[in-house]
Design a protein around this motif. Structure first.
Motif, PDB file in Angstrom:
ATOM      1  N   SER A  68       0.849  -1.181   0.000  1.00  0.00           N
ATOM      2  CA  SER A  68       0.000   0.000   0.000  1.00  0.00           C
ATOM      3  C   SER A  68       0.885   1.231   0.000  1.00  0.00           C
ATOM      4  O   SER A  68       2.035   1.177   0.421  1.00  0.00           O
ATOM      5  CB  SER A  68      -0.899   0.001   1.240  1.00  0.00           C
ATOM      6  N   ARG A  69       0.319   2.343  -0.500  1.00  0.00           N
ATOM      7  CA  ARG A  69       1.079   3.598  -0.409  1.00  0.00           C
ATOM      8  C   ARG A  69       1.043   4.143   1.015  1.00  0.00           C
ATOM      9  O   ARG A  69       1.862   4.956   1.390  1.00  0.00           O
ATOM     10  CB  ARG A  69       0.483   4.645  -1.348  1.00  0.00           C
ATOM     11  N   GLU A  70       0.037   3.722   1.790  1.00  0.00           N
ATOM     12  CA  GLU A  70      -0.093   4.176   3.175  1.00  0.00           C
ATOM     13  C   GLU A  70       0.628   3.183   4.073  1.00  0.00           C
ATOM     14  O   GLU A  70       0.237   2.015   4.143  1.00  0.00           O
ATOM     15  CB  GLU A  70      -1.564   4.237   3.584  1.00  0.00           C
ATOM     16  N   PRO A  71       1.679   3.629   4.764  1.00  0.00           N
ATOM     17  CA  PRO A  71       2.473   2.679   5.556  1.00  0.00           C
ATOM     18  C   PRO A  71       1.651   1.872   6.537  1.00  0.00           C
ATOM     19  O   PRO A  71       1.910   0.690   6.747  1.00  0.00           O
ATOM     20  CB  PRO A  71       3.466   3.567   6.292  1.00  0.00           C
ATOM     21  N   GLU A  72       0.612   2.511   7.153  1.00  0.00           N
ATOM     22  CA  GLU A  72      -0.116   1.788   8.193  1.00  0.00           C
ATOM     23  C   GLU A  72      -0.948   0.650   7.607  1.00  0.00           C
ATOM     24  O   GLU A  72      -1.339  -0.265   8.318  1.00  0.00           O
ATOM     25  CB  GLU A  72      -0.988   2.742   9.008  1.00  0.00           C
ATOM     26  N   GLN A  73      -1.220   0.712   6.287  1.00  0.00           N
ATOM     27  CA  GLN A  73      -2.035  -0.344   5.686  1.00  0.00           C
ATOM     28  C   GLN A  73      -1.196  -1.392   4.957  1.00  0.00           C
ATOM     29  O   GLN A  73      -1.722  -2.375   4.455  1.00  0.00           O
ATOM     30  CB  GLN A  73      -3.018   0.258   4.682  1.00  0.00           C
ATOM     31  N   ALA A  74       0.114  -1.134   4.843  1.00  0.00           N
ATOM     32  CA  ALA A  74       0.946  -2.018   4.031  1.00  0.00           C
ATOM     33  C   ALA A  74       1.241  -3.318   4.763  1.00  0.00           C
ATOM     34  O   ALA A  74       1.419  -3.334   5.977  1.00  0.00           O
ATOM     35  CB  ALA A  74       2.249  -1.311   3.691  1.00  0.00           C
ATOM     36  N   GLY A  75       1.265  -4.414   4.026  1.00  0.00           N
ATOM     37  CA  GLY A  75       1.562  -5.706   4.625  1.00  0.00           C
ATOM     38  C   GLY A  75       2.420  -6.552   3.707  1.00  0.00           C
ATOM     39  O   GLY A  75       2.681  -6.179   2.557  1.00  0.00           O
ATOM     40  N   ILE A  76       2.856  -7.697   4.220  1.00  0.00           N
ATOM     41  CA  ILE A  76       3.768  -8.530   3.445  1.00  0.00           C
ATOM     42  C   ILE A  76       3.088  -9.753   2.857  1.00  0.00           C
ATOM     43  O   ILE A  76       3.743 -10.569   2.217  1.00  0.00           O
ATOM     44  CB  ILE A  76       4.979  -8.986   4.291  1.00  0.00           C
ATOM     45  N   TRP A  77       1.778  -9.918   3.071  1.00  0.00           N
ATOM     46  CA  TRP A  77       1.165 -11.168   2.625  1.00  0.00           C
ATOM     47  C   TRP A  77       1.224 -11.304   1.097  1.00  0.00           C
ATOM     48  O   TRP A  77       1.497 -12.392   0.570  1.00  0.00           O
ATOM     49  CB  TRP A  77      -0.267 -11.268   3.142  1.00  0.00           C
TER      50      TRP A  77
ATOM     51  N   PHE B 274       7.835   3.615   6.864  1.00  0.00           N
ATOM     52  CA  PHE B 274       8.248   2.511   6.002  1.00  0.00           C
ATOM     53  C   PHE B 274       9.596   1.938   6.434  1.00  0.00           C
ATOM     54  O   PHE B 274       9.881   0.778   6.172  1.00  0.00           O
ATOM     55  CB  PHE B 274       8.296   2.952   4.538  1.00  0.00           C
ATOM     56  N   THR B 275      10.443   2.762   7.078  1.00  0.00           N
ATOM     57  CA  THR B 275      11.716   2.243   7.588  1.00  0.00           C
ATOM     58  C   THR B 275      11.442   1.095   8.547  1.00  0.00           C
ATOM     59  O   THR B 275      12.059   0.033   8.492  1.00  0.00           O
ATOM     60  CB  THR B 275      12.469   3.351   8.331  1.00  0.00           C
ATOM     61  N   GLU B 276      10.449   1.340   9.426  1.00  0.00           N
ATOM     62  CA  GLU B 276      10.064   0.330  10.397  1.00  0.00           C
ATOM     63  C   GLU B 276       9.505  -0.913   9.706  1.00  0.00           C
ATOM     64  O   GLU B 276       9.875  -2.042  10.020  1.00  0.00           O
ATOM     65  CB  GLU B 276       9.009   0.980  11.296  1.00  0.00           C
ATOM     66  N   LYS B 277       8.644  -0.681   8.712  1.00  0.00           N
ATOM     67  CA  LYS B 277       8.053  -1.811   7.982  1.00  0.00           C
ATOM     68  C   LYS B 277       9.131  -2.610   7.260  1.00  0.00           C
ATOM     69  O   LYS B 277       9.108  -3.841   7.226  1.00  0.00           O
ATOM     70  CB  LYS B 277       7.049  -1.317   6.940  1.00  0.00           C
ATOM     71  N   THR B 278      10.097  -1.885   6.655  1.00  0.00           N
ATOM     72  CA  THR B 278      11.170  -2.569   5.932  1.00  0.00           C
ATOM     73  C   THR B 278      11.921  -3.485   6.881  1.00  0.00           C
ATOM     74  O   THR B 278      12.167  -4.654   6.560  1.00  0.00           O
ATOM     75  CB  THR B 278      12.148  -1.537   5.336  1.00  0.00           C
ATOM     76  N   SER B 279      12.285  -2.938   8.052  1.00  0.00           N
ATOM     77  CA  SER B 279      13.038  -3.757   9.002  1.00  0.00           C
ATOM     78  C   SER B 279      12.218  -4.963   9.441  1.00  0.00           C
ATOM     79  O   SER B 279      12.750  -6.066   9.573  1.00  0.00           O
ATOM     80  CB  SER B 279      13.413  -2.931  10.226  1.00  0.00           C
ATOM     81  N   ALA B 280      10.909  -4.750   9.638  1.00  0.00           N
ATOM     82  CA  ALA B 280      10.066  -5.870  10.064  1.00  0.00           C
ATOM     83  C   ALA B 280       9.989  -6.925   8.960  1.00  0.00           C
ATOM     84  O   ALA B 280      10.053  -8.126   9.231  1.00  0.00           O
ATOM     85  CB  ALA B 280       8.682  -5.371  10.422  1.00  0.00           C
ATOM     86  N   ALA B 281       9.875  -6.471   7.699  1.00  0.00           N
ATOM     87  CA  ALA B 281       9.844  -7.418   6.585  1.00  0.00           C
ATOM     88  C   ALA B 281      11.158  -8.192   6.518  1.00  0.00           C
ATOM     89  O   ALA B 281      11.175  -9.394   6.223  1.00  0.00           O
ATOM     90  CB  ALA B 281       9.587  -6.687   5.268  1.00  0.00           C
TER      91      ALA B 281
END
Lengths: 425, 461
Positions: free
Chosen positions: A195-204, A392-399
């Motif tokens: 998603s373009r919105e970080p809070e909605q983005a996921g890795i599924w 997204f930095t946080e999301k990247t690290s989590a991914a």
């Protein structure tokens, strides 16, 4: 009677130099230790920086709204077509009645993710009886609110340099004081696509893409790799042709993977007209990337089966193919599986060739088959790493944490196979 | 439509053919005894199944590849004159529209009736042809299965036939490696040759200016594009050099320490740790370089009063070096272990210390292997993509200053090819020319290294 040994001039010279030599010895040993310590430090630093950046992404900030599903909103036949964004806005305005100016209202609605309206829509279409009632509903907060709550934004920075201004800060604090803002486990991250919105983005979505791609790669590279290994190890005559194949395989194992991506682009996509950005082409390219690894591991596994097994089989009248399929191959299979799992783990982390064949597209939908456009986990990491939003930095690290977890799982499986089935002859 | 179920059909019928062939062979054994049969009953079954599946698969594969071109050429004849007169590019677009229409996708423009008609015609032809092919496949399967079934008798050498087919399969699989190499050479070489028609080879190899942005239209203002690869190559070597400066000492020293000094408990911890470094995907290293290392280096530089680019070659090279450490250490470890213990014992017997033995005996004996490992590592550093894409720069600066931003061959390939662009522009083709450069260079390095390793192995075997 004391026997003082006669020291020859050579012994004297040796003894004089001995201290220096031992010091050199110690220094060298220390250099070796420090080399290992440096490598370990890098490893710890890498893991530390990624985990410290990423662990917060497993929680997400939610805001509680007291939504009154007013009859006036649901006048039309189609419940899904009702003005849900309007409902979210109205709810927010009613929670902060002192916000009146148009500009402030806009700032206020920015606190909640655009996903909130969809969530309300989902609830109402699922259970129309909600209409006319008032519910306390937790909805996703905007990524900036999320970053503030997690402490990634500094409140003391001048207002103009902050993503959240003073008014929004006051509202958030008011919400927090009433217990209407909280952090919950981030299921969204594991169930949704990009998603373009970080809070909605996921890795599924990316995970599904990776699964399809690896499935294709495994389905092709395992049988081809095993067959090639069997031919080269058991049947190939010792001649120039076999040498050529061997040199080729060893060279391919060291060719940069991006070159395989160029091959995929030029031949699979432009020449054969296969669909771009799909796990099908990605799987084909990764098959070629991993094939040398699997063949080399397969040959090593076949080599470790002692010749006496072969001789015994031939001696009781088996044909060469029977000897291989009935005796040698089953004994070599654990080693081959280990090699294949390691090859697949490498394929899972492979990024560059997949960029070449267009698996870098922004894809929100979760792929449903191998011919749907998709992306894979490492490419998703690359895409998020390029995004400017702090969240997204946080999301990247989590991914990355998830990717490393998958890799460890696969390598652990390979080690388990090796320890359980390996036979010493 | 039955055509969509061709593959399951083939599988089911082949399974039936297997049972059929085996049962006939078993009937023969019941009639004239087990020893009268040349092969095992299973072999007769497999032979029948092969006869059923292989020709059918071939027909299916041929049609899968031929379908689109054949039917397209058939409908092109029926297209209106003005469509056929269009230029090659627009014509391809029309064909794409037709294909999309057939597959039920969204078509770019409002639908032209001629295109719609053509699409309907296409769908009709496709359906007819597919029915025909499905029938043909079924017919082939029945005929071949029947022929083999009636051919089965006690003297038929089924095992030999099955085994020779298996051998063909095994050989075919091992040829995939050669086909891959040929595919790489063809794909890279052809596009590169097209590039060199637009840009002379000497300009590419010796030009000092790289700015691949070409104007889209001929009358457009702006750069005409410069394709001198020297700055790109210098950037690649600079980053690889930094990486090797990190990786060679650390990798080699840790390999020597682990092989010669460390006790087994240290080894069981340290070796898997180094292997973890090797197993981390490069995109993770790239993120690490961009997020943690580059800012760190910039801050240190600021502290020391130096101006450091945030995409400095130093950050990318340093992290690439970390990635390569396990590569060098594991190869060095192998070659050091291959040095016979007798050489070490001889040296100790003369009174040498461990360091002296390592320096004067082990390293010289292992040197060819170590050099080969370093060469392989260099080739890996040059071909490494994700770290430099994420942490190195895009603009091609001709500089040897590790604190400046430089670009590399792989970065340029990625930036030129990611995203949509026409396939014929020199900009896109330049990526293939760079790919050729990369392939040839790494090939030479690998070839030398593998030669040396092979020679070296023979020396102590």
């Amino acid at each position: 009677m004391q026997n003082t040994p006669q020291q020859s001039p050579i012994t004297l010279r040796i003894n004089a130099g001995l201290k220096k030599r031992y010091n050199t010895e110690k220094r060298f040993k220390r250099m070796g230790i420090s080399a290992i310590v440096i490598a370990m430090t890098f490893l710890v630093f890498l893991f530390g920086s990624i985990i410290s950046n990423g662990y917060t992404a497993f929680q997400q900030t939610y805001i509680q709204l007291d939504v009154s599903f007013d009859q006036t909103f649901f006048t039309g036949e189609n419940l899904a077509a009702a003005n849900f964004p309007g409902l979210v806005k109205k709810t927010l305005y009613s929670m902060f009645p002192d916000v009146t100016s148009r500009n402030d209202k806009k700032l206020l609605t920015q606190l909640v993710s655009s996903n909130a309206a969809f969530r309300l829509m989902g609830m109402v279409t699922k259970d129309p009886k909600l209409i006319g009632t008032t519910q306390k509903i937790w909805v996703l907060a905007d990524d900036d609110v999320d970053m503030l709550i997690k402490g990634h934004y500094d409140r003391n920075v001048a207002e103009s340099n902050r993503r959240i201004n003073d008014k929004q800060l006051a509202w958030i604090d008011a919400l927090a004081a009433n217990g209407k803002i909280t952090k919950k486990f981030n299921t969204q991250f594991f169930t949704s696509g990009d998603s373009r919105e970080p809070e909605q983005a996921g890795i599924w979505g990316a995970t599904r893409g990776s699964i399809y791609t690896l499935f294709i790669a495994l389905a092709l590279s395992f049988p081809i790799g095993v067959a090639a290994a069997i031919y080269l190890e058991e049947f190939a005559p010792n001649n120039g042709w076999t040498d050529l194949i061997e040199i080729n395989i060893n060279n391919l194992a060291a060719v940069p993977s991006i070159i395989f991506g160029l091959l995929g682009l030029a031949i699979f996509i432009n020449f054969w007209g296969m669909p771009r950005s799909t796990p099908l082409v990605g799987g084909l390219v990764l098959t070629l990337v991993t094939l040398p690894t699997i063949i080399i591991a397969g040959r090593a596994a076949l080599k470790s089966v002692p010749p006496s097994i072969r001789e015994a089989a031939l001696g009781i009248g088996a044909s060469k193919i029977q000897m291989v399929t009935h005796h040698v191959l089953p004994l070599a299979m654990p080693g081959m599986l280990t090699g294949t799992i390691i090859g697949m783990a490498r394929a899972l982390g492979e990024t560059a060739p997949l960029l070449m064949i267009g698996m870098i597209a922004f894809i929100v939908d979760i792929p449903g088959s191998v011919t749907d456009p998709a992306t894979v986990l490492p490419v998703q990491i690359f895409l998020w790493a390029d995004s400017p939003e702090r969240a997204f930095t946080e999301k990247t690290s989590a991914a990355i944490i998830m990717l490393l977890a998958f890799l460890m799982l696969m390598n652990g499986l390979a080690v388990y196979f090796r320890n359980k089935f390996e036979r010493k002859w | 439509m039955l055509y969509n179920y061709t593959l399951p059909c083939i599988l089911i019928l082949s399974a039936a053919a297997f049972l059929l062939g085996r049962s006939k062979a078993q009937a023969i054994t019941r009639h004239s005894g087990l020893r009268s049969l040349h092969s095992l009953p299973t072999h007769y079954g497999v032979l029948t199944a092969m006869a059923c599946a292989i020709p059918a698969m071939m027909v299916f594969a041929v049609w899968q590849m031929a379908e689109s071109p054949v039917i397209t050429s058939m409908i092109v004849k029926n297209l209106p004159e003005e469509v056929r007169q269009l230029g090659a590019n627009e014509f391809t677009l029309i064909l794409n529209d037709i294909h999309n229409f057939v597959e039920g996708n969204i078509v770019s423009d409002s639908v032209n009736p001629a295109i719609q008609a053509a699409a309907e015609h296409y769908a009709e032809l496709q359906a007819g042809a597919r029915n025909l092919v499905f029938n043909l496949i079924t017919f082939t399967m029945l005929v071949t299965t029947g022929l083999v079934y009636f051919w089965i008798k006690a003297e038929l050498r089924a095992r030999n036939l099955v085994e020779s087919v298996t051998m063909v399969f095994l050989i075919g699989c091992s040829v995939v490696a050669i086909l891959t190499t040929i595919g790489i050479i063809l794909s890279v070489l052809f596009e590169a040759i097209r590039f060199f028609k637009a840009v002379p080879l000497t300009d590419f190899l010796f030009g000092l200016d790289w700015s691949p942005q070409t104007a889209m239209r001929a009358d457009q203002a702006g750069s005409s594009g410069a394709f001198g690869a020297v700055p790109v190559m210098v950037g690649t070597f600079l980053i690889s050099f930094i990486a090797m400066m990190v990786a060679i000492p650390i990798g080699l020293l840790s390999a020597i320490y682990l092989a010669e000094y460390a006790n087994s408990s240290v080894r069981t911890i340290a070796k898997p740790m180094l292997e973890i470094l090797a197993g981390i995907p490069t995109v993770v290293y790239g993120f690490f370089a961009a997020l943690s290392v580059a800012p760190l280096i910039r801050d240190i530089g600021q502290f020391a009063g130096l101006s450091v680019s945030s995409e400095s070659a130093l950050a990318a090279g340093l992290v690439m070096g970390i990635m390569i450490i396990p590569f060098i250490s594991s190869i060095s470890d192998d070659v050091i272990h291959a040095v016979p213990q007798a050489l070490r014992d001889g040296s100790y017997g003369l009174g040498a210390t461990k360091f002296e033995t390592v320096k004067n005996v082990v390293i010289p004996a292992a040197l060819p292997g170590i050099v080969a490992g370093v060469l392989l590592a260099v080739s890996r550093a040059i071909g490494e993509t994700m770290i430099v894409v994420m942490a190195a720069g895009l603009s091609a600066n001709l500089t040897f200053n590790p604190l400046k931003a430089v670009t590399t061959v792989t970065v340029q390939i990625v930036t030129l090819l990611v995203g949509d662009q026409e396939f014929d522009s020199p900009k896109t083709l330049a990526a293939f020319a760079l790919g050729l450069l990369l392939f040839v260079f790494t090939l030479i390095l690998n070839f030398i290294a593998l030669r040396v390793v092979r020679k070296y192995r023979e020396q102590y075997d």
